[in-house]
Write an enzyme that holds these catalytic residues in place. Structure first.
Site: not given
Ligand code: LLP
Length: 434
Positions: A289-291, A357, A386
């Site tokens: 399950e590589p992201g 801010c 991500y």
């Protein structure tokens, strides 16, 4: 490797100068290389060639843009999903829900029903009560839900505390000692079909050691489960880390080479050389399950310098991207190379900060950079995973646009949000209107 390279003094993605994209589409702008994504997917898929029937399930939490999902679906990828929303994206992109595995500790009844209706490959179950819920929903639909239990092997992955998942300190999976009892209960439920077993120990892991340790620890359990149930697959999860590309560094002036040296690459070949011999004898279908590995180095975030501000202590390069666009440095202290889109002379040492801010709104601290000034463009590299996926509208800042590059072609794959997007769905309660 990736396809962000310097050609004729310009940083390019494949055959397109990034400055052209920044000027055409504005900034902040995410840019993805189709060739890099394809190449990373294929390298992993090929490295696992010794495991017949294996399936690469792209972890779409890393990047769920429809174009990226469609590209990977076209290549034959399955998907690791973590919400009903991600499953909807797979369907919208033309991917195959029957190649989806559904992880996550808090699946709701609505999500479970939707996943059953879409006929997903497996629920990766994270607790005993979740099995009961899946069983109930499956029965109400007259279905049997395919499941795998996520084993927490209690192995330290030596990664950032916020992205380690395989120890008992974490909320994920079922403790390895308790797994057999949970399978025994699942086997008694008519709404459940045991299909496999799953594991995921963490993210940004840059050596094969922790994977090997976790697989070795799980093997006796997996073999026992095989002898008891009709097991079809073993997913060893994702987590392959990425490093900054030394090739890009050596192609640049001195200031570029001062970035921290890449740790040893965990290449698909090294990963497979260590893991395939352990996994092949099982005769199970192996899933990964590589992201990050697939999309991380395939993306850059382009931003424009607004001001260079000096205080008695520091110099700040203030850019038009903020932590709402890329939160990783603020959240994990992650390192992203920051490079100008065209060759410059000289260097400066500065904090690269956004307009939000919060003091946490920074991309680099005390970094030696190319000497840039107002109006110059910079690229934050390794931002394909991500990055946009964790973006927010904080400070009422519209989402950046996303562009996919394929050779010399480029297309907007997410339009920049406008101000009206920011208030969509909101309203002023009647009693407030005078
Ligand atoms: N499978 C499961 C069950 C996961 O939880 C994850 C990531 C993956 C696969 C994919 O991991 P990868 O191959 O991408 O390392 N936002 C953090 C990373 C969080 C990862 C969460 N789970 C970051 O920006 O570094």
């Amino acid at each position: 490797m990736h396809d962000f390279r310097i050609k004729n003094g310009r940083l390019c993605c494949e055959g397109v100068a990034l400055e052209t994209l920044a000027r055409t589409y504005g900034t902040p702008l995410y840019v993805y290389s189709q060739h890099t994504i394809t190449d990373h997917y294929r390298k992993l898929d090929r490295a696992l060639g010794g495991l017949p029937g294996h399936l690469v399930c792209f972890a779409m939490k890393a990047n769920s843009n429809l174009a990226v999902v469609r590209l990977l679906a076209n290549l034959g990828s399955g998907f690791d999903i973590v919400s009903g929303g991600e499953l909807y994206r797979v369907a919208q992109a033309g991917g195959d829900p029957r190649r989806c595995v559904f992880a996550g500790v808090g699946k709701t009844e609505t999500e479970i029903r939707y996943a059953l209706e879409q006929d997903i490959y497996s629920f990766n179950v994270e607790s005993a009560p979740e099995i009961e819920r899946i069983h109930r929903v499956a029965q109400s639909l007259g279905r049997r839900a395919p499941i795998a239990i996520r084993v927490n092997p209690n192995v330290e992955a030596h990664t950032h505390a916020k992205i380690t998942t395989g120890t008992y300190e974490n909320k994920f999976g079922v403790a390895i000692e308790d797994v057999e009892a949970v399978y025994a209960r699942a086997a008694k439920l008519p709404g459940i079909r045991i299909r496999g077993v799953q594991m995921h120990i963490g993210s940004q892991i840059t050596s094969a050691g922790p994977f090997v340790k976790a697989v070795k620890k799980a093997l006796p359990l997996v073999k026992k489960l095989q002898s008891l149930y009709d097991m079809e697959f073993f997913s060893i999860g994702g987590g392959i880390g990425i490093c900054h590309d030394p090739a890009l560094e050596s192609a640049t002036p001195a200031w570029w080479r001062r970035a921290p040296k890449a740790r040893a690459w965990l290449t698909p070949r090294r990963y497979a050389d260590q893991l395939v011999p352990l996994l092949a004898p099982l005769g199970l279908r192996i899933l990964i399950e590589p992201g990050r590995f697939i999309v991380g180095n395939a993306g850059a975030l382009l931003t424009q310098v607004q001001f260079v501000k000096s205080t008695p202590e520091k110099t700040f390069v203030i850019v038009d991207a903020g932590m709402n666009d890329l939160i990783r440095p603020a959240f994990y202290d992650s390192y992203h190379q920051i490079v100008p889109l065209r060759k410059t002379r000289g260097t400066l040492v500065a904090d690269v900060v956004g307009p939000i801010c919060e003091s946490g709104d920074y991309f680099a601290k005390d970094r030696r950079l190319a000497a840039v000034g107002e109006g110059d463009y910079l690229a934050l590299l390794s931002a394909g995973a991500y990055g946009m996926a964790m973006a927010s509208n904080y400070n009422s800042r519209p989402f950046a646009a996303e562009v996919l590059v394929n050779g010399t072609r480029h297309a907007v794959v997410r339009a920049r949000q406008t101000r009206s997007h920011l208030v969509r769905g909101e309203s002023v309660a009647e009693w407030l209107k005078k």
